[in-house]
Design a protein around this motif. Structure first.
Motif, PDB file in Angstrom:
ATOM      1  N   LEU B 332       0.835  -1.198   0.000  1.00  0.00           N
ATOM      2  CA  LEU B 332       0.000   0.000   0.000  1.00  0.00           C
ATOM      3  C   LEU B 332       0.870   1.248   0.000  1.00  0.00           C
ATOM      4  O   LEU B 332       0.574   2.237  -0.662  1.00  0.00           O
ATOM      5  CB  LEU B 332      -0.905  -0.016   1.238  1.00  0.00           C
ATOM      6  N   LEU B 334       3.758   1.645  -1.323  1.00  0.00           N
ATOM      7  CA  LEU B 334       4.309   1.916  -2.647  1.00  0.00           C
ATOM      8  C   LEU B 334       3.243   2.410  -3.602  1.00  0.00           C
ATOM      9  O   LEU B 334       3.512   3.245  -4.470  1.00  0.00           O
ATOM     10  CB  LEU B 334       4.995   0.660  -3.187  1.00  0.00           C
ATOM     11  N   VAL B 335       2.026   1.914  -3.466  1.00  0.00           N
ATOM     12  CA  VAL B 335       0.952   2.430  -4.321  1.00  0.00           C
ATOM     13  C   VAL B 335       0.746   3.910  -4.029  1.00  0.00           C
ATOM     14  O   VAL B 335       0.634   4.743  -4.933  1.00  0.00           O
ATOM     15  CB  VAL B 335      -0.368   1.668  -4.076  1.00  0.00           C
ATOM     16  N   GLY B 338       3.639   5.869  -5.442  1.00  0.00           N
ATOM     17  CA  GLY B 338       3.528   6.009  -6.888  1.00  0.00           C
ATOM     18  C   GLY B 338       2.497   7.069  -7.250  1.00  0.00           C
ATOM     19  O   GLY B 338       2.729   7.903  -8.125  1.00  0.00           O
ATOM     20  N   THR B 339       1.369   7.041  -6.548  1.00  0.00           N
ATOM     21  CA  THR B 339       0.324   8.026  -6.836  1.00  0.00           C
ATOM     22  C   THR B 339       0.812   9.428  -6.521  1.00  0.00           C
ATOM     23  O   THR B 339       0.611  10.370  -7.292  1.00  0.00           O
ATOM     24  CB  THR B 339      -0.928   7.741  -5.990  1.00  0.00           C
TER      25      THR B 339
END
Lengths: 232, 384, 312
Positions: B332, B334-335, B338-339
């Protein structure tokens, strides 16, 4: 047919055009003259839609086109011959002309016969890579490419730049022929005195990004009056 | 202009003259308020180990040095480098190899120097190869990225026992363990920084055991930050920014742009090397994951989000993002990262810290005033 | 003699790998000036789509592979509209804030690398969250070809054939179709192409869709021979964009030459020293190429051509 109202435009943050007002009637050949750096190319790019004005409106054929994209304006019947010709160097002559067949939204006709009539060399060298043509030939190709879909308004950026004088004469004559035969309205920018005097019905003078004067046919014929605007 | 900025009148006081060397259009904050806040923040960091997990924060501070190295190279000279981790890793491995082979205080001290030199030297070699070879713009970035992958692939296959330098086995994916504890000085006059807590008693609050390593890193981070502030606000700093803005034009003014990029890149490498040394010292271990694609892009992520043209942004973002990354569940985090990266590049390409600063300055000046010349990413700074 | 065949097959393998990995990226880079660091994740989408189609929906592999390509193409178009051109967010922001909030990533090479890396993080970890650390893979179809004491996977030969077919098909697309002509005109002179009525926005959307679709196809094609995990894109990413940059501005010829040269280096060094060294050799060769041939192989060829023309 074309009207610019208080148009200002900039590249990034550098303003180039300021409060430009000009208009072109159907069937006219109108010139815009001025020295280097005055904003002539920017003007044409703005009319073509390659640059969006920061202020002002552009209307074409009665419609406000200020925020439409360049390809939409091409499809609406505006043709463009850039300074330096800008032929697609790795496409053939034939393919370059084909690129000009912009699929106008209102007409299917193509003027290949006429183009090959005016410029037989284009037919001769149809499969030659456009980048290998001479300057004058590229100019002819650029014209043919802009013409093939029978545009109503033709924008011409310094047709004499980088072309030998004998070809320049030829080109201004061709332009007038095109205007007579096809009824194409022409708006061109130039710093070459002779071309202005030969081609233009009427002309505007530009200085530092804005239109400073409008000259009628009689003034254009007067050498001294024109020279004043192009004095270095 | 801020009303509390030191004037250029001839009889300025010493503190004001000193202060002006740290301030300028290339960094954020030139008001008394900023410096007060800065002192408060450093003090807070100094007492943090009493209340919180100092060992975790020391890791983030070490990484902040890595972030600063990219900020100098990218934000101030325009070279987007995915390769800072190469110099980081080389610094770390060099430290490991030298200190394992010479496990005396003098040897370990030399290892620290060797690590920094290793980082700087490898950056100099790569920089020479690229800049003096005329490589430009995105191709520099691609070369740095490829270099990182080369290092990763190379180090990963050093598992065999033949891959050892002296007593230090490189270890492949298993890494290099048992790095000696960080000790500076020479035999007889040395101080050990790891696993050597010193006790402190504060009347009324209690006794604590504080880690010298934490304070070493804090001192180095603050010192580096201030040193870089002086650099980027100096004449040389203005030329660096000019290179970032328009290389050709700067060249036309007579500056040797190639040499400037080379020097700054080498400096960035040395700084990354220092960070790597501290990283290896802290973990008493090093392995090739520091050369992985993800780790290579972390500095780019920190600096992009924090504000690439801002030293403060680099530090703040590294601390904040790494904290988030560790405290959230792996995937989560890393998501989210990234966002955040995506949104930042698309919507706020200048980064968060400069944006926040501009909001503060605008609020302070009131409506109707321009953002002011201390906005750090005003591109009109060094061009005319 | 047999080792010669081994090497030749290994070369074919490397060639196919590089060409298939790079093709989609080359088209996007050439026409749009965007470096898509999420390329590996588009390959991932294609691989997972086709694998899951076979294992969960019972679709035969031959059909699942094109499906993988198509799904990825659609995702690519979505990506282009939202992130690369920012058209969708700008559409919304024009109507609410009266201005654009996103500037397109075209020709912003460094920014496009960073932004698409953000996307790749989202996709990789998103896949991990949705499907776990790995999913069941497919078995390689067709079985082995035997020669002497050796055998080689028939499927890998099929892949090599597909890669060559892909180059031919792309060449055909670019030189014999109208879309291809307009794409080449856009590459050569974007502004004039717009003045000729080319809707460059639509072209970019289609281009990104095609490029992504090719990436997805590559993923689907390689799915039976690689491990199905969220990071599978990593093994393709660096090689593919290195091949694109070394290839140079000409999309088809550049990719083919990159595949040939880099593939040969990869095959030879892997054969002699193992896969790690093979990969390192490829990357080092790329570094040298980038340093000495800044416009790639085809850029260099173009320069030679121009110089020869001028002296005539």
């Amino acid at each position: 047919m074309l009207e610019l109202d208080d148009v200002s435009a900039a590249y990034d943050t550098t303003p180039i055009l300021r409060d430009v007002d000009l208009s072109v009637e159907e069937g006219e050949i109108v010139g815009v003259m001025g020295k280097n750096g005055v904003g002539k190319t920017t003007l044409l790019k703005t009319v073509m839609g390659l640059l969006e004005p920061s202020e002002g409106t552009i209307s074409y054929d009665g419609t406000d086109v200020t925020t439409t994209s360049a390809d939409e304006r091409a499809r609406a019947g505006i043709g463009y011959i850039p300074q330096g010709r800008d032929v697609f160097p790795k496409l053939t002559v034939e393919q370059n002309i084909k690129m000009g067949e912009t699929i106008r939204s209102d007409s299917d006709e193509t003027l290949y016969d006429q183009i090959y009539d005016y410029f037989p060399v284009l037919e001769e060298r149809a499969s030659q890579e456009a980048g290998t043509l001479s300057g004058g030939q590229q100019q002819m190709l650029a014209i043919g490419r802009a013409l093939v879909s029978n545009p109503d308004l033709l924008l011409l950026d310094e047709p004499s730049e980088g072309v030998q004088p004998s070809i320049v004469d030829q080109i201004s004559q061709d332009m007038q022929t095109i205007n007579e035969d096809l009824g194409t309205t022409i708006l061109f920018v130039e710093q070459n005195l002779g071309v202005i005097r030969e081609m233009a019905d009427r002309c505007y003078a530009m200085e530092r990004g804005t239109v400073v004067d409008e000259l009628g046919p009689s003034t254009i014929a007067d050498e001294d009056a024109i020279a004043e605007y192009l004095a270095v | 202009m801020s009303s509390t900025e030191p004037t250029s009148a001839p009889n300025r006081s010493l503190p004001d003259r000193l202060r002006s060397r740290f301030e300028g259009p290339n960094t954020i904050g030139d008001s008394r308020g900023f410096w007060v806040g800065f002192v408060v923040a450093v003090a807070a960091l100094a007492v943090y180990p009493v209340f919180g997990d100092g060992s975790q924060l020391s890791l983030f501070m070490v990484l902040a040095l890595l972030g600063l190295s990219l900020s100098v190279v990218w934000g101030y000279s325009g070279v987007l480098s995915f390769g800072q981790v190469v110099f980081f890793g080389i610094g770390a491995y060099t430290f490991g190899v030298v200190s394992i082979n010479f496990a005396t205080p003098g040897g370990i001290t030399a290892a620290v120097v060797a690590g920094i030199v290793g980082g700087g030297l490898s950056a100099a070699i790569l920089g020479y190869f690229m800049f003096y070879g005329g490589v430009r713009d995105v191709y520099v970035t691609i070369i740095t990225l490829v270099s990182t992958i080369v290092m990763h692939t190379f180090m990963a296959q050093t598992a065999g026992s033949e891959w050892a330098i002296g007593e230090a086995a490189l270890g492949g994916f298993n890494g290099m363990p048992d790095i000696p504890v960080l000790t500076l000085g020479v035999e007889g006059a040395s101080y050990q920084f790891m696993y050597n807590p010193f006790p402190m008693r504060v009347i009324g609050i209690g006794s604590f055991e504080l880690s010298p390593f934490y304070y070493l890193v804090l001192v180095l981070l603050v010192g580096t930050y201030l040193g870089l502030r002086v650099l980027v606000n100096s004449d040389y700093g203005r030329v660096m920014v000019a290179v970032r803005e328009d290389e050709d034009r700067t060249e036309m003014f007579g500056y040797n742009v190639t040499r400037i990029k080379f020097v700054v890149f080498t400096l960035g490498g040395a700084l990354a090397g220092l960070s790597g040394v501290l990283y290896a010292a802290r973990n008493v271990y090093i392995d090739p994951t520091v050369f992985s694609l993800l780790f290579a892009t972390l500095p780019v992520i920190w600096v992009s989000i924090g504000g690439r043209k801002s030293l403060l942004g680099a530090v703040v973002a590294t601390l904040a993002i790494e904290y988030l990354r560790i405290s959230m569940a792996g995937e989560l985090a890393l998501v989210l990262l990234g966002t955040l990266l995506l949104v930042t590049i698309l919507v706020l390409p200048g980064g968060f810290v400069p944006w926040v600063h501009r909001q503060i300055v605008d609020a302070r000046l009131g409506p109707g005033e321009a953002g002011g010349p201390d906005a750090p990413d005003a591109s009109s700074e060094v061009s005319d | 003699m047999v080792n010669g065949i081994n090497l030749a097959l290994q070369f074919l393998d490397s060639f196919a790998f590089i060409v298939l990995a790079a093709a989609g990226l080359a088209i996007i880079f050439g026409i749009m000036g965007v470096i898509n660091l999420a390329h590996g994740e588009f390959i991932l989408i294609g691989a997972y789509t086709s694998t899951l189609s076979v294992t969960h929906l019972g679709i035969p592999l031959a059909v699942a592979i094109p499906i993988g390509g198509v799904v990825t193409a659609l995702f690519g178009i979505l990506t282009e509209r939202v992130i690369i051109s920012g058209a969708v967010p700008n559409y919304v922001s024009q109507r609410t804030l009266d201005r654009d909030i996103i500037e397109p990533l075209y020709d912003r090479l460094a920014d496009s690398m960073v932004a698409t890396f953000g996307l790749s993080l989202i996709l990789t970890q998103g896949t991990r969250i949705a499907f776990g650390n790995s999913i069941d893979g497919l078995s390689t179809p067709f079985g082995p070809i035997e020669y002497g004491a050796f055998s080689y996977s028939t499927y890998r030969i099929v892949l090599a054939a597909v890669s060559i077919g892909l180059l031919v098909a792309t060449y055909y697309l670019f030189t014999r179709t109208e879309f291809g002509m307009r794409a080449r005109a856009t590459i050569q002179d974007k502004e004039t192409a717009r003045a000729m009525g080319v809707d460059t926005e639509r072209m970019y959307m289609l281009t990104f869709g095609i490029g992504s679709g090719l990436a997805g196809l590559t993923g689907a094609l390689f799915a039976p021979v690689i491990t199905m995990r969220p990071t599978l894109g990593d093994q393709f990413l660096v090689e593919s964009f290195v091949a694109v940059v070394v290839g140079g501005p000409s999309v088809v010829l550049g990719t083919a030459l990159s595949g040939g040269v880099l593939g040969a280096i990869l095959a030879v060094f892997s054969n002699l020293y193992g896969t790690f060294i093979g990969r390192i050799a490829l990357l080092v060769a790329a570094l040298i190429a980038l340093r000495f041939l800044p416009d790639g192989i085809t850029g260099f060829i173009e320069q030679l051509r121009k110089r020869r023309q001028e002296s005539e």
